[in-house]
Design an enzyme around this catalytic site. Structure first.
Site, PDB file in Angstrom:
ATOM      1  N   LYS A  81       0.853  -1.196   0.000  1.00  0.00           N
ATOM      2  CA  LYS A  81       0.000   0.000   0.000  1.00  0.00           C
ATOM      3  C   LYS A  81       0.888   1.245   0.000  1.00  0.00           C
ATOM      4  O   LYS A  81       1.881   1.305   0.732  1.00  0.00           O
ATOM      5  CB  LYS A  81      -0.899  -0.023   1.238  1.00  0.00           C
ATOM      6  CG  LYS A  81      -2.005   1.034   1.236  1.00  0.00           C
ATOM      7  CD  LYS A  81      -2.909   0.868   2.458  1.00  0.00           C
ATOM      8  CE  LYS A  81      -4.055   1.870   2.467  1.00  0.00           C
ATOM      9  NZ  LYS A  81      -4.917   1.725   3.661  1.00  0.00           N
ATOM     10  N   SER A 156      -9.927   2.030   2.603  1.00  0.00           N
ATOM     11  CA  SER A 156      -9.014   2.738   1.746  1.00  0.00           C
ATOM     12  C   SER A 156      -8.040   1.838   0.987  1.00  0.00           C
ATOM     13  O   SER A 156      -7.481   2.247  -0.021  1.00  0.00           O
ATOM     14  CB  SER A 156      -8.206   3.737   2.573  1.00  0.00           C
ATOM     15  OG  SER A 156      -7.340   3.059   3.482  1.00  0.00           O
ATOM     16  N   SER A 180     -10.120  -0.374   6.804  1.00  0.00           N
ATOM     17  CA  SER A 180      -9.491  -0.238   5.484  1.00  0.00           C
ATOM     18  C   SER A 180      -8.774  -1.478   4.971  1.00  0.00           C
ATOM     19  O   SER A 180      -8.411  -1.543   3.801  1.00  0.00           O
ATOM     20  CB  SER A 180      -8.500   0.924   5.494  1.00  0.00           C
ATOM     21  OG  SER A 180      -9.191   2.150   5.510  1.00  0.00           O
TER      22      SER A 180
END
Lengths: 500, 223
Positions: A81, A156, A180
């Site tokens: 990420k 997210s 997330s």
């Protein structure tokens, strides 16, 4: 699609370590897959082709020289990420304000992956500064759900989850502030775990809300997630909130769980997280999961967590407050975007933040600044912290009655792109079931629980702080039972090759 | 509007009783900064004693300096304070270019030392007791050099240079209770008090605590 990209991380590691296949071949297969499908998925913001191949070559050399692999996952590719600093790749946190920034240091998670010989393929898309539940708030365009590219992959960490579901990587790292990791896992038919707060170092993780943020593993199977968990977890002297205790033996727990026996285990069914507002298909999947857990020998116990209903309200005071302070550093003075919008430093700061932050980030910075302003702290942040204590007590009471708690991970399946982007409150409701865990600092994970109307659904398994072993055990047992009864969920994801 | 008339010092003392509160900032002479391992050597080339933590880079996290905390405890004891058994830092949020994170890590409602006193010998041989409200730990900011203006301040400057070597250097802030009853000795006694504070820190027995530079802000009121 190459067979290598369909394999589990555990399976790939075995082949690489026995020299049946090289780490370079495995890396190349995944890079080819990214080249073929990422135009449709947009899971990646940056693909590090050369660095990935070089890292894989080093693993091959070491194995060829007869040395033991650096870790059980050496040579296995991973999608990181874009919220973790990487000294050899850009790091944006999904924001224009960091566009082009090259950090001078590696996050602890990044360093541990490198030390373990994991091949980092690149950086994945995310909602700006991890604020959002759809990845639509990325400054670099949305990620598309591989199950249906007109739908969101969640957020997210939508990029990390979509990369797994599109077979672009067998492993990924996410961060979970209010869901997330778990919500995108549920939306993409993958596995994602949020460890106990302090279980994985936050050093080099660009902060959203410091008291809630936690990094964790994402994968397509529970065992793969457990293997990645053990690589990244553990005490870090650079993070004062990291826990100085042995990492729970989650790989052993996942293997044990896959044996399919949960007799003697008490599974708490959270009354407040299984009622109204859930999509009928999600409820049906959940009820089926409960039946399967019972069949595995678990005792189902109904538990009540009466303060969970205030979790969302408390979260949306605590999170913006911490965000407003954490994001104050983006002022054009030292790094990142700089807009020369005036003569004074204040004018440059204002113009840069105006141009560099997206609407959701601005909304939360304004909300948080207001909540923390003089005279309001007590009424907002202070009150919300009290609610947080009540939620922790709810968990403590529930964990006296049950070893783990379960709920659907999300109220609905993946929604269409554009559906909720202009309705923040509807977007926030996605995280209803995941937020209490972040507020309490406990552990939870999402494991696929079949399909509803053709789209994946997730089962959430929640455990006490440092209770990851029992969490993985239950998830692995359920995964094995579900797979043998109904087939592997991810095997039903549509192939994207035709459209690329 | 009539122009304000300046009152004579003697007349002021006759009409008012000066009340002063002092905030003395003592810079600790630790080898490393309050929340990272950067050296604190004074006078180094600008921006050579910095790292991701004291530059406030995205993702960086603070780790408190053990010697800094020990020094704060020693200073607290030398000031006859009660030492808190438990403490935490807070963020003081404001925007200024020489503050890397745009918040200062400081102690707010839970300082490490509270409720002490300091006996200050005065020139006339008497001893004046100053009550200490609290002493707390915090980090220093960087330094700005404003170039091209008439005042050396940011307003009117052509450009500013920023040096973050000082950012994160440990500070102890000592806050007195309102000091009353000094009368005409007020200015002198307050200089003495701040010096005494600094001496006290220097002699607090901490192996590394010696005051290099102490800054003092006085808040005068009168009644």
């Amino acid at each position: 699609m190459s067979d290598l990209t369909r394999m589990t991380a555990a399976g790939l590691a075995e082949k690489i370590h026995s020299r049946e296949v090289s780490a370079v071949e495995v890396a190349q297969a995944h890079l080819d897959r990214i080249a073929a499908v990422d135009g449709d998925v947009h899971a990646f913001l940056h693909v590090a082709t050369d660095a990935a191949l070089a890292s894989a070559a080093m693993v091959d050399e070491r194995i060829a020289a007869g040395a033991a692999p650096a870790s059980p996952l050496a040579g296995v590719p991973l999608a990181l990420k874009d919220v973790f600093t990487t000294s050899d790749m850009p790091t944006t946190a999904g924001s224009k304000i960091l566009d082009g920034w090259r950090p001078p240091y590696d996050a602890t998670v990044t360093a541990r992956l490198r030390a373990a010989g994991v091949t980092i393929l690149g950086k994945t898309n995310m909602d700006e500064f991890a604020m959002g539940s759809s990845t639509e708030y990325s400054a670099f365009g949305p990620t598309h759900n591989p199950w249906d590219t007109t739908r969101v992959p969640g957020g997210s960490g939508g990029g990390s989850a979509a990369a797994l579901a599109a077979f672009e990587a067998p492993l990924a790292i996410g961060t979970d502030t209010g869901g997330s990791i778990r919500q995108p896992a549920a939306f993409t038919g993958t596995v994602g775990a949020k460890p106990t707060y302090g279980g994985v170092s936050r050093y080099g993780l660009i902060a959203c809300a410091s008291s809630l943020d936690q990094a964790g593993p994402c994968a397509r199977t529970v065992l793969d997630a457990a293997m990645l968990h053990e690589v990244i977890a553990g005490y870090d002297p650079m993070d004062s909130t990291s826990i100085d205790q042995p990492v729970p033996a989650v790989v052993e727990a996942a293997r044990h769980g896959a044996g399919g026996d949960l007799s003697g285990l008490r599974v708490g069914v959270v009354r407040e997280l299984s009622g109204e507002g859930y999509q009928p298909g999600v409820r049906a999947s959940y009820e089926d999961a409960l039946r399967q857990l019972e069949k595995l020998g678990a005792e189902l116990v109904e538990v009540s967590c009466p303060h969970f209903e205030y979790g969302l309200a408390a979260y949306y005071l605590i999170l913006p407050s911490e965000v407003s302070s954490n994001l104050a550093r983006f002022d054009a003075m030292r790094y990142g975007l700089r807009v020369d919008g005036g003569a004074s430093a204040e004018e440059v700061m204002a113009a840069t933040r105006e141009a560099g932050f997206g609407p959701e980030v601005k909304r939360r910075v304004i909300l948080g600044t207001y909540a923390l302003s003089s005279g309001y702290w007590d009424a907002y942040y202070g009150q919300a912290q009290k609610v947080r204590t009540l939620i922790s007590r709810d968990f403590a009471a529930a964990f006296e009655q049950a070893d783990v708690l379960v709920s659907p991970t999300t109220p609905t399946t993946a929604f269409p792109i554009g559906d909720k982007v202009d309705d923040p409150l509807a977007m926030y409701l996605n995280d209803l079931a995941t937020i209490p865990t972040n507020l309490a600092g406990t552990a939870a994970m999402s494991v696929p629980s079949g399909l509803a109307d053709g789209l994946p659904v997730g089962l959430q398994v929640m455990a006490p702080a440092l209770g990851e072993a029992v969490m993985y055990r239950v998830a692995a047992a359920y995964e094995a039972a579900r797979n043998s009864e109904d087939g592997v969920v991810i095997d039903r994801v549509p192939s994207l090759e035709v459209s690329s | 509007m009539t122009a304000p008339t300046l009152v004579d010092y003697a007349e002021v003392l006759e009409r008012f009783d000066p009340v002063l509160g002092l905030e003395v900032h003592v810079e600790l002479n630790t080898q490393t900064k309050m929340f990272c391992g950067c050296p604190t050597t004074f006078g180094a080339e600008p921006n050579t004693q910095v790292c991701p933590v004291c530059l406030g880079l995205p993702g960086a996290l603070p780790v408190v300096n053990r010697i800094g905390v020990e020094s704060a405890i020693r200073i607290g004891l030398a000031l006859n304070c009660t030492i808190a058994p438990w403490g935490r830092f807070a963020r003081k949020n404001y925007f200024y270019p020489d503050m890397p994170k745009n918040f200062q890590t400081s102690q707010y409602d839970e300082p490490i030392a509270t409720g002490g006193y300091l006996d200050v010998p005065l020139d006339d041989g008497s001893v004046f007791r100053v009550e200490i409200e609290r002493a707390h730990m915090e980090e220093d900011t960087g330094k700005s050099l404003h170039v091209g203006g008439a005042t050396g301040r940011i307003h009117g400057a052509e450009y500013s240079l920023l040096d973050y070597n000082r950012a994160g250097v440990p500070l102890i802030e000592i806050v007195t209770k309102p000091v009353v009853g000094t009368g005409e000795r007020a200015p002198r006694s307050h200089v003495r008090t701040s010096r005494r504070c600094a001496t006290c820190c220097a002699h607090s027995g901490s192996p590394t605590c010696a005051w290099t530079r102490a800054r003092c802000a006085a808040t005068p009121t009168s009644r």
